[in-house]
Design a protein around this motif. Structure first.
Motif, PDB file in Angstrom:
ATOM      1  N   UNK A 166      30.426 -23.732  34.304  1.00  0.00           N
ATOM      2  CA  UNK A 166      29.108 -24.340  34.503  1.00  0.00           C
ATOM      3  C   UNK A 166      29.204 -25.820  34.807  1.00  0.00           C
ATOM      4  N   UNK A 167      28.309 -26.279  35.674  1.00  0.00           N
ATOM      5  CA  UNK A 167      28.139 -27.709  35.913  1.00  0.00           C
ATOM      6  C   UNK A 167      26.825 -28.159  35.268  1.00  0.00           C
ATOM      7  N   UNK A 168      25.706 -27.773  35.826  1.00  0.00           N
ATOM      8  CA  UNK A 168      24.409 -28.055  35.209  1.00  0.00           C
ATOM      9  C   UNK A 168      23.854 -26.745  34.667  1.00  0.00           C
ATOM     10  N   UNK A 169      23.729 -26.649  33.342  1.00  0.00           N
ATOM     11  CA  UNK A 169      23.193 -25.456  32.703  1.00  0.00           C
ATOM     12  C   UNK A 169      22.253 -25.866  31.582  1.00  0.00           C
ATOM     13  N   UNK A 170      21.039 -25.373  31.634  1.00  0.00           N
ATOM     14  CA  UNK A 170      20.024 -25.705  30.645  1.00  0.00           C
ATOM     15  C   UNK A 170      20.545 -25.482  29.224  1.00  0.00           C
ATOM     16  N   UNK A 171      20.289 -26.451  28.350  1.00  0.00           N
ATOM     17  CA  UNK A 171      20.607 -26.401  26.924  1.00  0.00           C
ATOM     18  C   UNK A 171      22.112 -26.420  26.619  1.00  0.00           C
ATOM     19  N   UNK A 248      14.839 -22.196  33.540  1.00  0.00           N
ATOM     20  CA  UNK A 248      14.863 -22.720  34.903  1.00  0.00           C
ATOM     21  C   UNK A 248      14.381 -21.600  35.809  1.00  0.00           C
ATOM     22  N   UNK A 249      13.090 -21.616  36.054  1.00  0.00           N
ATOM     23  CA  UNK A 249      12.447 -20.555  36.815  1.00  0.00           C
ATOM     24  C   UNK A 249      12.813 -20.656  38.299  1.00  0.00           C
ATOM     25  N   UNK A 250      12.515 -19.612  39.041  1.00  0.00           N
ATOM     26  CA  UNK A 250      12.711 -19.735  40.492  1.00  0.00           C
ATOM     27  C   UNK A 250      11.937 -20.937  41.022  1.00  0.00           C
TER      28      UNK A 250
END
Length: 376
Positions: A166-171, A248-250
């Motif tokens: 992962x690079x940018x991943x929520x939480x 992170x919704x569409x």
């Protein structure tokens, strides 16, 4: 570790035997990795975690039973991050998931050795059903590529690619100890350059946007991701979850955003997986969203792969929950598109990667430098 060779002594006499021994091992591994036909199976899984965030999971032999006669081949990997158990934060309550505690995550490189040894415990026929992936590296570390090379040369004949990382991943990104990963980091460029050289397939998790974005703002990470792909046209990349996450919704006009990428020849090396139940819930929100997804896939059937993104399941129902969730999608796909997404795209991409990585190993591992580092 390096294997020193003295051309004047006894080691010189051993060299041909060592070379022959290695070739026998390598050929045995290659035979094990001969593509397993999946015509009798219903699907292949391009995204599966055998272990969880505390490095516990399903025994690989039991997982074969879970796959049964329904799943042909699986891209298998661990979790590159370990959830810390901080007694000061959690006391005797043992967190096993990153949302269960405020304690940090840290990179856990041993996951690659664990996956390799699990794979090597199988028979050759069983091994042919798996494509192990290297994931225990820090993409913000300039030494990350050295870890990947070290794993390849320590376990030749095992790995097909790298990821999921992962690079940018929520939480998650904010919890990782140390420097935050970036799509613009030269360390990541070094990794993807080596994947082009060695043939390693890449599975990358990168959210298109931040959680709860303002509606008048463009997706936070879309342009950086596009630039990354363009910098590495010879690297085969699978963008996990089509850039979506739990919250992170569409992005607005998500299908149109993906289609803009898909129709651009500059991104011909980029593919998308539709793994994770959190993604399926968005695509299956309504008949309209499902139809939009199906129409996009039917226009670009060579560019999407099915995956579960399950973590250490205990039974087939749990493992294939997302496959059942996608039942309305399968009905809307053409027969050819469905076959490609469920099976044939996997076989095409992972078979090509296997051949290229084995060729790289054949050229680079039989050497006095057992662990090539790129140094003279």
């Amino acid at each position: 570790m390096r294997m020193k060779i003295n051309p004047r002594g006894r080691d010189a006499q051993r060299l041909p035997l060592l070379t022959i021994a290695f070739l026998l091992i390598w050929c045995s591994s290659l035979a094990a990795q001969s593509p397993a036909g999946s015509s009798g199976y219903e699907l292949n899984d391009s995204h599966f975690h055998l272990t969880n965030y505390v490095q516990e999971g399903t025994d690989i032999h039991k997982f074969l039973d879970i796959m049964g006669t329904k799943v042909g081949r699986v891209a298998i990997f661990g979790i590159p991050l370990q959830q810390q158990w901080s007694y000061r934060n959690d006391g005797d309550r043992r967190p096993t998931y990153y949302l269960e505690t405020d304690s940090p995550l840290y990179y856990y490189s041993f996951t690659d050795a664990w996956i390799a040894m699990a794979y090597k415990s199988l028979t050759q026929d069983q091994q042919a059903r798996f494509d192990p992936m290297i994931t225990g590296f820090n993409p913000a570390d300039m030494y990350a590529v050295d870890h990947i090379k070290r794993v390849l040369t320590t376990f030749p004949g095992v790995f097909t690619g790298i990821g999921e990382f992962s690079i940018h991943k929520e939480f998650v990104s904010a919890k990782v100890a140390g420097e935050v990963a970036s799509l613009d980091d030269p360390a990541l460029d070094r990794v993807l350059d080596f994947c082009a050289e060695s043939g390693l397939l890449v599975i990358i998790h990168n959210d298109l946007d931040t959680p709860f974005p303002r509606p008048d703002k463009p997706p936070a990470y879309l342009e950086q991701m596009r630039n990354l792909i363009k910098r590495h046209p010879k690297t085969t990349i699978i963008w996990a979850h089509t850039g979506m996450g739990r919250v992170v919704r569409p992005v607005q006009h998500h299908a149109a955003t993906l289609e803009e990428i898909l129709k651009d020849p500059a991104f011909s090396n980029l593919y998308f997986d539709i793994s994770w139940t959190e993604v399926a819930k968005y695509l299956m929100t309504s008949p309209e969203t499902t139809r939009t997804a199906a129409d996009l896939i039917n226009r670009y059937p060579d560019r999407f792969l099915f995956g579960t993104d399950e973590v250490a399941p205990t039974n087939q129902e749990q493992y294939l929950k997302i496959y059942s969730m996608y039942a309305p999608l399968w009905k809307l796909l053409t027969k050819e598109s469905s076959e490609k997404v469920r099976k044939r795209n996997y076989e095409r991409l992972f078979d090509a990667a296997r051949r290229k990585v084995r060729a790289w190993e054949r050229t680079n591992v039989i050497d006095d430098e057992l662990v090539p580092s790129g140094k003279p």
